[in-house]
Design an enzyme around this catalytic site. Structure first.
Site, PDB file in Angstrom:
ATOM      1  N   HIS A 182     -38.280 -12.088  38.679  1.00 26.23           N
ATOM      2  CA  HIS A 182     -38.917 -11.562  37.471  1.00 26.23           C
ATOM      3  C   HIS A 182     -40.131 -10.757  37.895  1.00 26.23           C
ATOM      4  O   HIS A 182     -41.054 -11.292  38.517  1.00 26.23           O
ATOM      5  CB  HIS A 182     -39.310 -12.703  36.527  1.00 26.23           C
ATOM      6  CG  HIS A 182     -38.121 -13.346  35.879  1.00 26.23           C
ATOM      7  ND1 HIS A 182     -38.040 -14.687  35.602  1.00 26.23           N
ATOM      8  CD2 HIS A 182     -36.938 -12.797  35.467  1.00 26.23           C
ATOM      9  CE1 HIS A 182     -36.868 -14.936  35.030  1.00 26.23           C
ATOM     10  NE2 HIS A 182     -36.181 -13.814  34.947  1.00 26.23           N
ATOM     11  N   GLU A 185     -44.056 -11.634  37.470  1.00 25.13           N
ATOM     12  CA  GLU A 185     -44.540 -12.922  37.980  1.00 25.13           C
ATOM     13  C   GLU A 185     -45.143 -12.728  39.377  1.00 25.13           C
ATOM     14  O   GLU A 185     -44.623 -13.197  40.390  1.00 25.13           O
ATOM     15  CB  GLU A 185     -43.387 -13.938  37.934  1.00 25.13           C
ATOM     16  CG  GLU A 185     -42.952 -14.168  36.484  1.00 25.13           C
ATOM     17  CD  GLU A 185     -41.630 -14.911  36.291  1.00 25.13           C
ATOM     18  OE1 GLU A 185     -41.095 -15.449  37.282  1.00 25.13           O
ATOM     19  OE2 GLU A 185     -41.132 -14.952  35.154  1.00 25.13           O
ATOM     20  N   ARG A 238     -40.282  -7.456  33.134  1.00 26.87           N
ATOM     21  CA  ARG A 238     -39.615  -8.653  33.669  1.00 26.87           C
ATOM     22  C   ARG A 238     -38.275  -8.333  34.345  1.00 26.87           C
ATOM     23  O   ARG A 238     -37.920  -8.906  35.365  1.00 26.87           O
ATOM     24  CB  ARG A 238     -39.365  -9.612  32.494  1.00 26.87           C
ATOM     25  CG  ARG A 238     -38.415 -10.787  32.767  1.00 26.87           C
ATOM     26  CD  ARG A 238     -38.235 -11.599  31.496  1.00 26.87           C
ATOM     27  NE  ARG A 238     -37.182 -12.594  31.568  1.00 26.87           N
ATOM     28  CZ  ARG A 238     -37.374 -13.882  31.843  1.00 26.87           C
ATOM     29  NH1 ARG A 238     -38.577 -14.333  32.128  1.00 26.87           N
ATOM     30  NH2 ARG A 238     -36.369 -14.720  31.829  1.00 26.87           N
TER      31      ARG A 238
HETATM   32  O1  0X9 Z   1     -36.156 -18.353  32.132  1.00 27.89           O
HETATM   33  C1  0X9 Z   1     -36.163 -18.279  33.363  1.00 27.89           C
HETATM   34  O2  0X9 Z   1     -35.422 -17.528  33.988  1.00 27.89           O
HETATM   35  C2  0X9 Z   1     -37.136 -19.146  34.144  1.00 27.89           C
HETATM   36  N1  0X9 Z   1     -38.404 -19.207  33.488  1.00 27.89           N
HETATM   37  S1  0X9 Z   1     -39.367 -17.876  33.403  1.00 27.89           S
HETATM   38  O3  0X9 Z   1     -40.448 -18.170  32.482  1.00 27.89           O
HETATM   39  N2  0X9 Z   1     -40.029 -17.642  34.812  1.00 27.89           N
HETATM   40  O4  0X9 Z   1     -38.594 -16.752  33.043  1.00 27.89           O
HETATM   41  C3  0X9 Z   1     -36.536 -20.538  34.288  1.00 27.89           C
HETATM   42  C4  0X9 Z   1     -35.294 -20.569  35.097  1.00 27.89           C
HETATM   43  C5  0X9 Z   1     -34.736 -21.921  35.244  1.00 27.89           C
HETATM   44  N3  0X9 Z   1     -33.896 -21.994  36.351  1.00 27.89           N
HETATM   45  C6  0X9 Z   1     -32.642 -22.505  36.385  1.00 27.89           C
HETATM   46  N4  0X9 Z   1     -31.942 -22.740  35.310  1.00 27.89           N
HETATM   47  N5  0X9 Z   1     -32.122 -22.747  37.511  1.00 27.89           N
HETATM   48 ZN    ZN Z   2     -39.362 -16.147  35.984  1.00 26.64          ZN
END
Ligand code: 0X9
Ligand code: ZN
Length: 426
Positions: A182, A185, A238
């Protein structure tokens, strides 16, 4: 007549070219008086409404999706939209709290500290892709016997997705780290480069052991196009940067583009304007496709997979696609999670990390890289780390927090690897 048509064609072409020019030279997006709000969601209707407005991409931007445990959504709102937004909340009985008053002020703060930096690569500012790559080159040159470059593949815009392998001896178990999938980040690539530096330079016995007993495969910036765009044009970017054939919105969420429960259970969006757009099909994003091919090719060389994200302070394990089923080794994953979180909490900062399956402690997310590695490559120790903070600064984590965040990473990683070893995975 023919000439007239030719003239018109030429004029039209010129207009197109001029537009392309302006597009290329578009100024950096500013976020003056954009606010970030924490909403408390009480029912499905409220959630559906917030998810819908989150898709109006230039007015709203969901920073943190609905979290089942805290019932919170974090959303950035443009000043022009604020009155409408507040009315929407009022009519629908959604309570809110302002977390950030002016996003641009935080972005400006980030730059001020950057200007004061000494000039040599360090961890008191955030760097652009070219600077990170130059640093990577210098590291590869300085440690030629234990480091080696690897290439995951090419991005949509033709950039090379680079990684570094650190190996002290043959036969070590491997650990793969993917970071900055992303774009916005930034703390993730700052932490990845710090971690690489520690593995190569630290004299602490525990870190030396970590460096020398495992083979490290680390990709500090995976979403290279998005990362570059987040520096040059839009700090809050993102996704990837591949345009969509039938829609003006650009990019897909690379962390929804992998072939594992792709687009199932509302764990991603089919709307190209959403921040969690899954792409047109699994692997539609060249970056995700390249990673799948690369990881498949080296699958015998690693047993642990970690993906760096921000923010929210979590260590997340599979599954992402369902909160009602858990992997066979979930008890082990929780034990590793507990070790990670406890080690971090024991540091003087007292930062609290939560751990558990993505769908259980955070939200349903499908087609993620970690779940793909876990399910398809059968790597049973696979985690997502969500770094600092809880939303005070969100993605714009002040540079003074880079090193504390990295210290937490090291404490957590030492405990994570220790426990993984104790449980017999490596
Ligand atoms: O939503 C996402 O992709 C992640 N959070 S973020 O706020 N950084 O975008 C979480 C991803 C969770 N990971 C897995 N499901 N493996
Ligand atoms: Zn993320």
């Amino acid at each position: 007549m023919v000439n007239m048509r030719l003239l018109w064609l030429c004029a039209a072409t010129l207009v197109v070219l001029a537009n392309a020019g302006t597009l290329k030279d578009t100024p950096k997006q500013r976020f003056d008086n954009y606010g970030v709000y924490k909403l408390t969601i009480r029912n499905r209707i409220q959630l559906a409404l917030i998810e819908k407005i989150g898709e109006i991409s230039n007015k709203y931007d969901i920073w943190k999706e609905y979290d089942e445990h805290t019932k919170e959504v974090h959303i950035m709102v443009s000043p022009e939209e604020l009155k409408h937004f507040q009315e929407l909340l009022r009519v629908n009985g959604i309570s809110s709290e302002q977390m950030i008053e002016n996003v641009q002020e935080l972005i400006d703060g980030e730059q001020v500290t950057a200007a004061a930096d000494s000039g040599t690569f360090g961890w008191t500012k955030y760097y652009e892709l070219s600077e990170i790559e130059a640093w990577l080159d210098s590291v590869l040159a300085a440690y030629p016997t234990v480091t080696e470059e690897f290439i995951v593949g090419q991005s949509y815009e033709g950039r090379t997705i680079r990684g570094i392998k650190i190996s002290h001896k043959a036969g070590n178990p491997g650990i793969f780290i993917e970071s900055n999938i992303h774009a916005r980040e930034w703390i993730t690539s700052a932490s990845a480069t710090w971690f690489i530096n520690q593995l190569l330079t630290s004299e602490e016995p525990a870190v030396r052991d970590l460096a020398e007993s495992y083979d490290w495969h680390i990709v500090p910036v995976f979403n290279v196009d998005g990362f570059e765009y987040s520096h040059a044009k839009n700090r809050m970017w993102r996704k990837t940067r591949q345009p969509h054939a039938t829609n003006e919105c650009i990019g897909a969420d690379a962390n929804r583009n992998f072939d594992s429960h792709w687009l199932e259970n509302s764990g991603a969006s089919s709307n190209p304007c959403s921040e969690t757009f899954a792409g047109d099909e699994p692997g539609s994003e060249p970056e995700a496709k390249a990673l799948v091919e690369y990881l498949t090719q080296i699958k015998d060389q690693f047993s642990v997979y970690i993906s760096f994200h921000s923010y929210g302070q979590y260590l997340l394990s599979p599954y992402g696609h369902t909160a009602t089923e858990f992997p066979d080794n979930y008890a082990d994953l929780l034990e590793i999670g507990e070790a990670f979180a406890t080690a971090i909490e024991d540091l003087p900062y007292g930062t609290v990390y939560r751990y558990g399956s993505t769908a259980d402690v955070l939200y349903v997310a499908t087609g993620t890289s970690v779940d793909w590695v876990f399910n398809e490559l059968d790597k049973k120790v696979a985690f997502t780390i969500e770094y600092r903070d809880l939303g005070r600064y969100g993605f714009i984590l002040p540079p003074v927090q880079i090193i504390p965040n990295c210290e937490e990473l090291m404490a957590g990683m030492l405990a994570l690897i220790d426990k993984t070893k104790e449980l017999g995975y490596i």
